[in-house]
Enzyme design. Structure first.
Site, PDB file in Angstrom:
ATOM      1  N   CYS A 129       0.786  -1.211   0.179  1.00  0.00           N
ATOM      2  CA  CYS A 129      -0.134  -0.028  -0.076  1.00  0.00           C
ATOM      3  C   CYS A 129       0.847   1.275  -0.054  1.00  0.00           C
ATOM      4  O   CYS A 129       0.473   2.358  -0.683  1.00  0.00           O
ATOM      5  CB  CYS A 129      -1.101   0.128   1.328  1.00  0.00           C
ATOM      6  SG  CYS A 129      -0.307  -0.693   2.842  1.00  0.00           S
ATOM      7  N   HIS A 242      -3.471   6.116   4.259  1.00  0.00           N
ATOM      8  CA  HIS A 242      -1.980   6.161   4.593  1.00  0.00           C
ATOM      9  C   HIS A 242      -1.425   7.744   4.231  1.00  0.00           C
ATOM     10  O   HIS A 242      -1.905   8.179   3.080  1.00  0.00           O
ATOM     11  CB  HIS A 242      -1.147   5.281   3.901  1.00  0.00           C
ATOM     12  CG  HIS A 242      -1.193   3.874   4.541  1.00  0.00           C
ATOM     13  ND1 HIS A 242      -2.212   3.562   5.453  1.00  0.00           N
ATOM     14  CD2 HIS A 242      -0.761   2.494   4.233  1.00  0.00           C
ATOM     15  CE1 HIS A 242      -1.818   2.224   5.612  1.00  0.00           C
ATOM     16  NE2 HIS A 242      -1.032   1.841   4.791  1.00  0.00           N
TER      17      HIS A 242
END
Ligand code: A2P
Length: 337
Positions: A129, A242
């Site tokens: 990710c 994130h």
């Protein structure tokens, strides 16, 4: 034509988002098979208004599956992905099990889509990710200006650790606000109201595996082993999205204006960079539940003549995992049209 699609890990945080994105993007699903462990076999999940029964992966025969999206951890992928591929399926694997194998392409749909076709084992790996969102933003700058070095500190939400990690942040937050004792289970220390500079296992060089993924995967995806990456990966008490504080050093100088202009035209990127309160992306205000990679806080590095700072935020479950996997499935599906 339509495809027999199997989702392995369908009950997980990434699996459920894969289903939502397949539906949102109208992927041509003919047959849908949902697989998980024996624990959740027999349960029902809705897809496009129809109830689908979850089956036990261990007793499922993969014959006839065209495309299998795996997100049930590295161990499950190592054991079952080769079996699905041998039965004729194209496997898109979200785990790190095959990412560093030379004969498995590692693909970000906006960056190196042509690699999807080079899959001798029938397996395509979905990147980590943090690497995913970083490269959606940095690949256009690399192509134009040549990135020599990347310094990155990540601020990673708990959803990257799956459903149990989401639950732990919720539980600890409630307990702390109620003046109760907490007992860390899923994370090594308290995550609510805290930061943890430790994701995945420690390696011999002192970095964590999560940090080294940023090094190895950046070099593989950009096809350039000379790019230097210096990572620190930190878990933060955020549910979804994130964030990354990134400094790049380029061969040719990039000005703030040139970077903004290039990024504004780059696929998958949205520039949010006004120098005022709220004029920058955050996980909650921009990323959570959306598809783009958001870039803000673009500034020249005061300490380096060819350095540029960027703040990069994206939904780790969507672009960082499920969305890219579905985009790779779309590339595979397009081959047979
Ligand atoms: P289950 O719900 O049956 O445990 P998350 O990352 O959110 O924790 O989700 C992990 C996903 O992987 C879940 O769908 C989980 O199913 C699935 N999974 C975990 N272990 C296995 C296994 N041994 N076989 C099949 N699916 C598994």
């Amino acid at each position: 034509r339509s495809f027999h699609v199997a989702v392995v890990g369908a009950t997980g945080a990434v699996g459920e988002t894969m289903l939502a994105i397949l539906a949102e993007r109208d992927f041509p699903v003919g047959t849908l098979t949902l697989l998980a462990s024996e624990r959740s076999a027999g349960g029902e999940i809705e897809f496009n208004g129809q109830k689908v029964i979850v089956q036990d992966l261990a007793s499922f025969d993969p014959a006839g599956v065209d495309i299998a999206l795996f997100s049930a951890g590295g161990g499950v992928s190592r054991e079952y992905a080769p079996k699905f591929a041998a039965a004729g399926a194209v496997v898109i694997d979200n785990s790190s099990a095959f990412r560093y194998d030379d004969d498995v392409p590692l693909v970000v749909s906006e960056v190196n889509p042509e690699q999807v076709a080079k899959r001798p084992r029938g397996i395509i790996a979905n990147p980590n990710c943090s690497t995913m969102q970083m490269l959606v933003a940095l690949a256009p700058l690399h192509r134009r200006y040549g990135i020599e070095r990347i310094n990155v500190a990540t601020y990673q939400s708990v959803s990257g650790g799956g459903r149990s990690a989401l639950e732990e942040l919720g539980r600890q937050t409630g307990q702390l606000l109620g003046f109760q004792e907490i007992e860390p289970q899923r994370f090594p220390v308290q995550i609510a109201f805290n930061l943890i500079p430790h994701i995945d296992d420690f390696l011999d060089n002192g970095f964590t595996k999560e940090e080294m993924k940023l090094v190895w995967e950046t070099q593989k995806i950009l096809g350039d082993d000379s790019i230097l990456v210096n990572p620190t990966a930190v878990r933060v008490p955020v549910f979804y999205g994130h964030s990354e504080a990134v400094t790049i050093e380029t061969r040719e100088k990039v000005t703030v204006e040139a970077a903004r202009e290039l990024l504004a035209q780059s696929p998958g990127v949205e520039v949010v960079d006004r120098r005022e309160a709220g004029g920058y992306p955050t996980p909650v205000t921009h990323a959570s539940g959306t598809d783009a990679v958001y870039v803000g806080r673009i500034r020249e590095d005061l300490s380096h003549p060819r350095g540029l700072n960027l703040w990069i935020v994206s939904d780790n479950i969507r672009k960082g995992a499920a969305l890219n996997a579905v985009q790779l499935a779309e590339l595979v599906a397009a081959e047979t049209r």
